[in-house]
Design an enzyme around this catalytic site. Structure first.
Site, PDB file in Angstrom:
ATOM      1  N   GLU A   1      -0.892 -34.970  77.163  1.00  0.00           N
ATOM      2  CA  GLU A   1      -0.197 -33.719  77.780  1.00  0.00           C
ATOM      3  C   GLU A   1      -1.135 -32.747  77.297  1.00  0.00           C
ATOM      4  O   GLU A   1      -2.038 -31.344  77.135  1.00  0.00           O
ATOM      5  CB  GLU A   1       1.042 -33.338  77.059  1.00  0.00           C
ATOM      6  CG  GLU A   1       1.751 -32.214  77.725  1.00  0.00           C
ATOM      7  CD  GLU A   1       3.365 -32.336  77.173  1.00  0.00           C
ATOM      8  OE1 GLU A   1       3.982 -31.519  78.425  1.00  0.00           O
ATOM      9  OE2 GLU A   1       3.498 -32.118  75.917  1.00  0.00           O
TER      10      GLU A   1
ATOM     11  N   CYS B   1      10.294 -31.380  80.007  1.00  0.00           N
ATOM     12  CA  CYS B   1       9.604 -31.547  79.124  1.00  0.00           C
ATOM     13  C   CYS B   1       9.040 -32.560  79.137  1.00  0.00           C
ATOM     14  O   CYS B   1       8.433 -32.984  78.306  1.00  0.00           O
ATOM     15  CB  CYS B   1      11.486 -31.911  78.558  1.00  0.00           C
ATOM     16  SG  CYS B   1      12.003 -30.483  78.569  1.00  0.00           S
TER      17      CYS B   1
ATOM     18  N   CYS C   1      13.736 -39.571  74.480  1.00  0.00           N
ATOM     19  CA  CYS C   1      11.846 -39.791  73.367  1.00  0.00           C
ATOM     20  C   CYS C   1      12.971 -40.354  72.594  1.00  0.00           C
ATOM     21  O   CYS C   1      11.947 -40.655  71.140  1.00  0.00           O
ATOM     22  CB  CYS C   1      12.198 -37.973  72.878  1.00  0.00           C
ATOM     23  SG  CYS C   1      11.926 -37.514  73.979  1.00  0.00           S
TER      24      CYS C   1
ATOM     25  N   GLU D   1      15.546 -20.076  84.831  1.00  0.00           N
ATOM     26  CA  GLU D   1      15.047 -21.027  86.374  1.00  0.00           C
ATOM     27  C   GLU D   1      15.500 -21.307  86.990  1.00  0.00           C
ATOM     28  O   GLU D   1      16.082 -20.796  88.800  1.00  0.00           O
ATOM     29  CB  GLU D   1      13.197 -21.589  85.762  1.00  0.00           C
ATOM     30  CG  GLU D   1      12.825 -22.282  87.198  1.00  0.00           C
ATOM     31  CD  GLU D   1      11.317 -23.125  86.390  1.00  0.00           C
ATOM     32  OE1 GLU D   1      10.760 -22.848  87.462  1.00  0.00           O
ATOM     33  OE2 GLU D   1      12.329 -23.340  85.192  1.00  0.00           O
TER      34      GLU D   1
ATOM     35  N   GLU E   1      14.251 -22.834  81.466  1.00  0.00           N
ATOM     36  CA  GLU E   1      14.066 -23.097  81.998  1.00  0.00           C
ATOM     37  C   GLU E   1      15.850 -22.667  82.445  1.00  0.00           C
ATOM     38  O   GLU E   1      15.614 -22.932  84.355  1.00  0.00           O
ATOM     39  CB  GLU E   1      13.998 -24.749  81.166  1.00  0.00           C
ATOM     40  CG  GLU E   1      14.314 -25.477  82.453  1.00  0.00           C
ATOM     41  CD  GLU E   1      14.478 -27.035  82.307  1.00  0.00           C
ATOM     42  OE1 GLU E   1      12.826 -27.257  82.766  1.00  0.00           O
ATOM     43  OE2 GLU E   1      15.320 -27.811  81.170  1.00  0.00           O
TER      44      GLU E   1
ATOM     45  N   GLU F   1      -4.180 -26.895  81.497  1.00  0.00           N
ATOM     46  CA  GLU F   1      -3.066 -25.732  81.875  1.00  0.00           C
ATOM     47  C   GLU F   1      -2.638 -25.473  81.450  1.00  0.00           C
ATOM     48  O   GLU F   1      -1.423 -24.921  81.266  1.00  0.00           O
ATOM     49  CB  GLU F   1      -2.301 -26.820  83.282  1.00  0.00           C
ATOM     50  CG  GLU F   1      -3.354 -27.609  84.570  1.00  0.00           C
ATOM     51  CD  GLU F   1      -3.366 -29.038  84.009  1.00  0.00           C
ATOM     52  OE1 GLU F   1      -4.670 -29.357  85.415  1.00  0.00           O
ATOM     53  OE2 GLU F   1      -2.760 -29.283  83.078  1.00  0.00           O
TER      54      GLU F   1
ATOM     55  N   LYS G   1       2.122 -37.445  75.249  1.00  0.00           N
ATOM     56  CA  LYS G   1       1.676 -36.239  74.784  1.00  0.00           C
ATOM     57  C   LYS G   1       0.648 -35.788  74.236  1.00  0.00           C
ATOM     58  O   LYS G   1       0.308 -34.666  73.981  1.00  0.00           O
ATOM     59  CB  LYS G   1       2.894 -36.075  72.927  1.00  0.00           C
ATOM     60  CG  LYS G   1       4.514 -35.587  73.603  1.00  0.00           C
ATOM     61  CD  LYS G   1       4.782 -33.622  74.263  1.00  0.00           C
ATOM     62  CE  LYS G   1       6.178 -35.017  75.036  1.00  0.00           C
ATOM     63  NZ  LYS G   1       6.573 -33.020  75.267  1.00  0.00           N
TER      64      LYS G   1
ATOM     65  N   SER H   1      10.609 -27.968  87.124  1.00  0.00           N
ATOM     66  CA  SER H   1      10.344 -26.362  86.508  1.00  0.00           C
ATOM     67  C   SER H   1       8.643 -25.945  86.012  1.00  0.00           C
ATOM     68  O   SER H   1       8.097 -27.524  85.907  1.00  0.00           O
ATOM     69  CB  SER H   1      11.283 -27.054  84.879  1.00  0.00           C
ATOM     70  OG  SER H   1      11.214 -25.989  84.411  1.00  0.00           O
TER      71      SER H   1
END
Length: 578
Positions: free
Chosen positions: A360, A298, A503, A281, A278, A365, A357, A318
């Site tokens: 996710e 994230c 988190c 990037e 990142e 993907e 999560k 990102s």
């Protein structure tokens, strides 16, 4: 500050003007029970459990503002009987299978019933018929346990501005529902789990995967690897009676080994890898001026929020996968090759502070060659339940260390667990990469703290100034995104976390009841532990992690390489607002 004088149970006290009677009583050490009240989120006065006597009337104290000369009684027979009646009415339409409920022992309705000495439910009759909703990979809804307090609605609508759930129908048929009564998986829910944290009973819980993981551990053909997020180690101890913010890293590792995992890795390695990808990037985008601001990816709750609400700005996210997904990808490629293990036989389990999560982990993907990067996600609460089920004496365990070569992370990776941590970790690396020099002071305290939106101008050694925004809580994120759409705000780099504080207060963390959350600043205590963990690390910058250096030298080549993009980067999906 203007103050007024009131009488509570015959004792005169002075309180600030605007204080509610509930707050005034609790400040005096007088316990008034409540269920629907959740400070800053829900003040509906709907449960009537917090009634007090003012003159001849019974009034809900959670919304009653104290007035000069007011005389309040909190413990008369009339008050006690009214409270008992309210709770008994709730219990009359409640699924009282407490022994098999995940909230047993931590249920606020259970606590209030016990405190009021309710032994029998006087009221019997028809119970409302409710279906269970298992459709979401993150959140399980059992409306038979719902007490219609509205706390989840407040968390979803007022706090997060998602509005996936709300009240529907009227009278006896009233329910908490999604739009048109569709399954939760078909709603705009972002899976953040803040509704679970707000729920006082067992109507909302994570979609449990403990049984799936136990089955994997029992299969001799599977090589089962586990990784743990930084926020887990500063909260897990609470499930075993330890003070809020106790760091239990070593005990956690030892417990995971006792559960039977073949390798115990640290998601901090994946966080360091995220910073390398990142950060590179970000430098590239700053150079080209394209797709700015770069927004962190994230947090899966934030990503899905963007997909639903701001799809025109998805290119600003990102392309980096989140740390545990990167780590899962490396376990099934780099680690598998190094160990000579068929990646199809490897099972990756992530222990996360986050219910999103789970969603996710199942995204198409986030897979490679037909294999998901991460196979199962367990919350902090689920890990605690497994440790208890296995009969492990967690408190008295001796600390152990993570396995290598994917077990070592830097201090920069640890602070991912608190709001501002990703930004600070990125700045530590970007600063040194652009300057070629070591930072003397590596704490970017400007991006720390619990302000909902923190804006800063960070100057790099090459003279480039980075306009940064650090945001936590989706309500704050929406404000900022709408201001950007109106052209009122402009940034180069944005860190967004769906949950307040980051988190550390994710939807999978230990649930703190409403009373305790008023007495203890949970966010502050857990964040303090996160920064203490960072300070205790020998290596505190992602690009200085020797295991990360070895990964690039032996396998990936360089940050943002073709192989790195293939394994560590992803894309996003436009979703409906409705």
């Amino acid at each position: 500050m203007d103050t007024i004088k009131i009488m509570i149970d015959g004792i005169e006290t002075e309180v600030a003007k605007g204080t509610t009677v509930l707050e005034a009583a609790r400040d005096q050490g007088i316990h008034i029970p409540s269920l629907c009240y959740l400070k800053g989120i829900n003040h509906s006065s709907s449960c009537r459990v917090c009634v007090v006597e003012v003159g001849p009337r019974l009034i809900a104290s959670c919304t009653l503002k104290a007035e000069e000369g007011m005389k309040i009684q909190t413990n008369t027979k009339k008050v006690r009987d009214a409270r008992k009646t309210s709770v008994e009415l709730l219990l009359s339409d409640h699924d009282r299978e407490c022994l098999s409920c995940s909230r047993s022992g931590g249920c606020e309705l259970q606590t209030v019933s016990s405190d009021l000495n309710i032994r029998n439910v006087t009221y019997v009759g028809e119970k409302s018929s409710q279906e269970k909703d298992y459709t979401s990979p993150s959140i399980f809804r059992d409306a038979s346990k719902c007490i219609l307090c509205g706390r989840c609605v407040g968390a979803c609508g007022t706090l997060q501005t998602v509005g996936a759930i709300g009240f529907a129908k009227r009278g006896f048929d009233t329910v908490i529902s999604t739009a048109f009564g569709r399954p939760l998986a078909e709603s705009t829910c972002v899976n953040c789990g803040q509704c679970i944290m707000a729920c006082p009973v067992g109507a909302l819980t994570e979609h449990e995967n403990m049984g799936d993981v136990w089955n994997e551990l029992a299969d001799p053909s599977k090589y089962v690897v586990v990784q743990t997020a930084p926020a887990v180690r500063v909260a897990l101890g609470e499930e075993f009676g330890m003070p809020v913010g106790t760091r239990v890293t070593g005990k956690m590792i030892a417990a995971l080994r006792k559960l039977g995992f073949d390798k115990v890795f640290d998601t901090n390695f994946g966080a360091d890898l995220t910073i390398m990808e990142e950060g590179t990037e970000l430098i590239s985008r700053l150079t080209s001026g394209q797709n700015l601001p770069l927004m962190t990816s994230c947090c899966p709750g934030w990503v899905k929020f963007m997909e639903h609400n701001f799809p025109s700005l998805l290119d600003n996210l990102s392309t980096c996968k989140s740390p545990h997904e990167m780590e899962g990808a490396m376990v099934k490629s780099f680690f598998a090759k190094k160990m000579g293990i068929n990646p199809k036989n490897i099972v990756v389990v992530s222990i996360m502070p986050c219910t999103a999560k789970k969603f996710e982990g199942a995204r198409e993907e986030l897979s490679n060659e037909g294999m998901q990067d991460v196979d199962w996600v367990l919350t902090t609460r689920e890990l605690a339940a497994m440790i208890k089920e296995a009969g492990i004496d967690f408190v008295n365990l001796k600390g152990e260390a993570f396995d290598s070569p994917i077990g070592e992370g830097s201090g920069a990776a640890v602070i991912f667990g608190a709001t501002g941590g990703v930004a600070e970790a990125a700045l530590r690396t970007v600063f040194e990469i652009t300057s070629g020099k070591d930072l003397d002071t590596i704490e970017y305290t400007a991006v720390r703290g619990m302000d909902g939106i923190k804006e800063n101008l960070i100057e790099l050694p090459n003279g480039k100034k980075i306009r940064t925004a650090v945001v936590h809580g989706l309500g704050n994120a929406r404000k900022l995104m709408e201001a950007m759409e109106r052209g009122e705000k402009s940034y180069d780099f944005m860190e967004v976390m769906a949950c307040a504080g980051g988190c550390i207060t994710g939807g999978g963390q230990p649930i703190v009841d409403a009373r305790t959350s008023e007495r203890i600043d949970i966010k502050a205590e857990r964040a303090k532990a996160i920064y203490t963990e960072d300070e205790a690390q020998t290596i505190r910058k992602s690009h200085k992690n020797p295991y990360i250096k070895a990964l690039y030298e032996e396998f990936l080549g360089e940050p943002n390489s073709h192989l790195a993009h293939e394994l560590l980067h992803t894309h996003y999906v436009k979703r409906s607002k409705y």
